[in-house]
Design an enzyme around this catalytic site. Structure first.
Site, short mmCIF file in Angstrom:
data_model
loop_
_atom_site.label_atom_id
_atom_site.label_comp_id
_atom_site.label_asym_id
_atom_site.label_seq_id
_atom_site.Cartn_x
_atom_site.Cartn_y
_atom_site.Cartn_z
N GLY A 33 -4.27 21.85 15.57
CA GLY A 33 -5.42 21.15 15.01
C GLY A 33 -5.36 19.67 15.29
O GLY A 33 -4.39 19.13 15.82
N GLY A 67 -4.49 16.41 14.67
CA GLY A 67 -3.56 15.72 13.80
C GLY A 67 -3.79 14.22 13.70
O GLY A 67 -3.27 13.58 12.79
N ARG A 68 -4.57 13.68 14.64
CA ARG A 68 -4.87 12.24 14.59
C ARG A 68 -6.24 11.96 15.16
O ARG A 68 -6.49 10.90 15.73
CB ARG A 68 -3.81 11.45 15.36
CG ARG A 68 -3.66 11.86 16.81
CD ARG A 68 -2.62 11.02 17.51
NE ARG A 68 -2.52 11.37 18.90
CZ ARG A 68 -2.43 10.50 19.89
NH1 ARG A 68 -2.44 9.22 19.64
NH2 ARG A 68 -2.32 10.89 21.13
N LYS A 122 -9.84 9.02 18.20
CA LYS A 122 -8.42 9.38 18.33
C LYS A 122 -7.57 8.23 17.80
O LYS A 122 -7.76 7.07 18.18
CB LYS A 122 -8.06 9.62 19.80
CG LYS A 122 -8.52 10.95 20.35
CD LYS A 122 -7.96 11.18 21.75
CE LYS A 122 -6.48 11.40 21.73
NZ LYS A 122 -5.93 11.67 23.09
N GLY A 166 -0.86 9.99 12.21
CA GLY A 166 -2.26 10.10 12.61
C GLY A 166 -2.80 8.91 13.38
O GLY A 166 -4.00 8.81 13.62
N ASP A 192 -3.73 24.26 24.23
CA ASP A 192 -4.55 23.42 23.35
C ASP A 192 -5.09 22.21 24.09
O ASP A 192 -5.91 21.46 23.54
CB ASP A 192 -3.76 22.98 22.12
CG ASP A 192 -2.47 22.27 22.46
OD1 ASP A 192 -1.60 22.91 23.08
OD2 ASP A 192 -2.32 21.08 22.11
N ASN A 193 -4.67 22.00 25.34
CA ASN A 193 -5.20 20.92 26.18
C ASN A 193 -6.04 21.48 27.33
O ASN A 193 -6.20 20.83 28.36
CB ASN A 193 -4.06 20.08 26.77
CG ASN A 193 -3.32 19.31 25.70
OD1 ASN A 193 -3.85 19.04 24.63
ND2 ASN A 193 -2.07 18.97 25.98
N ASP A 203 -7.11 15.11 27.25
CA ASP A 203 -5.80 14.71 26.74
C ASP A 203 -4.90 14.11 27.82
O ASP A 203 -4.02 14.76 28.37
CB ASP A 203 -5.10 15.88 26.03
CG ASP A 203 -5.72 16.17 24.68
OD1 ASP A 203 -6.24 15.24 24.06
OD2 ASP A 203 -5.70 17.33 24.24
#
Length: 470
Positions: A86, A88-89, A109, A122, A244-245, A254
């Site tokens: 998820g 996170g930041r 971000k 974060g 996830d990227n 990313d």
């Protein structure tokens, strides 16, 4: 403050289990470092004073119409599955439909902790924010599908990693932030209803002609095959191709430990955390197939009888290597002036790359020099190059306008790692000139005249490793 953006928040209309609603964490003293006014105009964002832009794109102020949230997803990281990751930041502010009719996310971000931060703060520091700003905009100028940078804002606060570093927030724009990992989290949990809803949403947003889950898989595989070939053609190494990227839209996302090759070597690795070379330059075509296999596995979980679709999913994924090879041939054939390269041309391309690797030739400058007729000087063993060039000339002579084809396929400038590091160091010291100059040169990568920015690093300038920005 009056800043009314035309937000249309379709992702926020999905059930709460897809995300967590929360606002960005305010910062101490936001100050605008960079703002992409052309992109803002495309997104139909209103003009505003710098102080207002700094407040909005640092998360200090939430603009009217936004629906801030942190997205949920899972992912394979270096081959190991993490069932919940998820944002996170990061905070998704919302979506706008641009003047070109394309819907895009606007995401902050480094905007503070979320329920998915896993003990992190974060936040982001200025270095990775500027790296992503520069490289993502360079990729856009190169014509490669990518997220884009809208703003970089200094927070007026320090971020603590190994030492105290200046904090910053990046505003990232993407056609969506749906990832392979977004599907994996619901598949892993056995949440078929949510997985079906996500699939329908992804099809409607990105591939309206796709027919169901397997149609979506086919479309995403095709998009990712083209993307990887595009990366390879400019010597780009993503560095952290976790699921996830990996976007459903087929955009590069990313920009952590990413870099571009200087002297060519197929197994080049820059990422400091890639100790085994999983995401080396030459491995990228194989890894994207592996990632798409994980995507297929997730999509199958929503079916009442997934066994019936296994063969079709397998065929789609197994077709990817040939798709990548065909896209690679088109890209590299163009770099040799071949308007319609054939499979028989593959050895000609591969032999050049082998020669470049053996002699330490610079990737970008060699192909640029080929397009301008002076590539011989890129090689130590010029006789070896002459032998290869004789074959090339014999093949290329049948082309009508090879120089034009080559110059449109081979950039003169890329965001070289040592120039990015120099730019970051200057920015931390308060000097924005290298950032501005680099951005101006990279905006026109096929015609630049900044010859010093084109030069590869000296031994003393080499940056052997890049780092994740978390």
């Amino acid at each position: 403050m009056s800043f009314t953006a035309p937000f249309e928040n379709t992702y926020a209309a999905l059930p709460p289990g897809f995300y967590t609603r929360l606002n960005p964490t305010p910062v101490k003293a936001p100050q605008l470092f960079a703002y992409n006014a052309d992109l803002a105009e495309l997104l139909r964002l209103p003009e505003a004073p710098e102080a207002d832009l700094a407040a909005i794109f640092s998360g200090q102020t939430v603009p009217d119409g936004a629906a801030p949230l942190a997205q949920l997803y899972a992912g394979h990281q270096f081959g190991s599955f993490n069932p919940q990751l998820g944002d996170g930041r990061a905070i998704l502010l919302g979506e706008t439909v641009g003047r070109d009719g394309i819907r895009r996310d606007i995401q902050l971000k480094g905007s503070g902790p979320t329920p998915y931060s896993r003990m992190g703060d974060g936040r982001a520091w200025l270095g990775p924010v500027l790296r992503e700003y520069v490289v993502s905009e360079a990729m856009h100028a190169l014509g490669i599908p990518t997220t884009r940078a809208l703003a970089a804002v200094l927070t007026g606060e320090d971020v603590y990693r190994e030492t105290a570093l200046p904090g910053a927030v990046l505003t990232r724009v993407a056609q969506s932030h749906l990832r392979v990992g977004t599907f994996q989290v619901f598949a892993h949990r056995g949440q078929k209803a949510e997985l079906r809803q996500l699939t329908d949403y992804a099809i409607a947003r990105h591939y309206p002609d796709a027919d169901g889950p397997m149609g979506l898989l086919r479309a995403v595989c095709a998009r990712q095959a083209d993307l990887i070939a595009a990366w390879m053609s400019v010597g780009f190494i993503h560095g952290v191709m976790n699921t996830d990227n990996c976007t459903i839209s087929g955009e590069t996302i990313d920009y952590g430990p990413c870099a571009f090759i200087d002297d060519y070597h197929a197994d080049t690795v820059f990422s400091s955390i890639d100790q085994m070379g999983r995401y080396a330059y030459s491995n990228q075509p194989r890894i994207i197939v592996w990632n798409m296999a994980q995507f297929a596995t997730s999509l199958l979980q929503q079916l009442d009888d997934p066994a019936k679709a296994v063969d079709e999913a397998t065929q789609i994924v197994h077709a990817m290597p040939a798709q990548i090879e065909a896209a690679w041939l088109r890209r590299f054939g163009a770099k040799l002036g071949l308007s319609d390269p054939q499979p028989d041309d593959t050895p000609l391309i591969e032999d050049l790359l082998t020669l470049m690797q053996a002699q330490g030739a610079d990737f970008t400058n060699t192909f640029d020099a080929l397009a301008r007729g002076d590539a011989r000087d890129q090689f130590v063993d010029r006789d070896a190059f002459d032998t290869w060039a004789a074959r090339w000339h014999a093949r290329r002579d049948s082309e009508d306008n090879p120089q034009t084809t080559m110059r449109s396929a081979s950039p003169r400038i890329i965001p070289r790692n040592h120039r990015i590091e120099e730019m970051i160091q200057a920015a931390v010291a308060g000097d924005t000139t290298p950032f501005t100059r680099l951005m101006q040169a990279l905006a026109d990568p096929f015609q630049t005249g900044d010859t010093d920015l084109m030069r590869p690093p000296t031994t003393a300038q080499r940056v052997p490793a890049t780092f994740c920005g978390t």
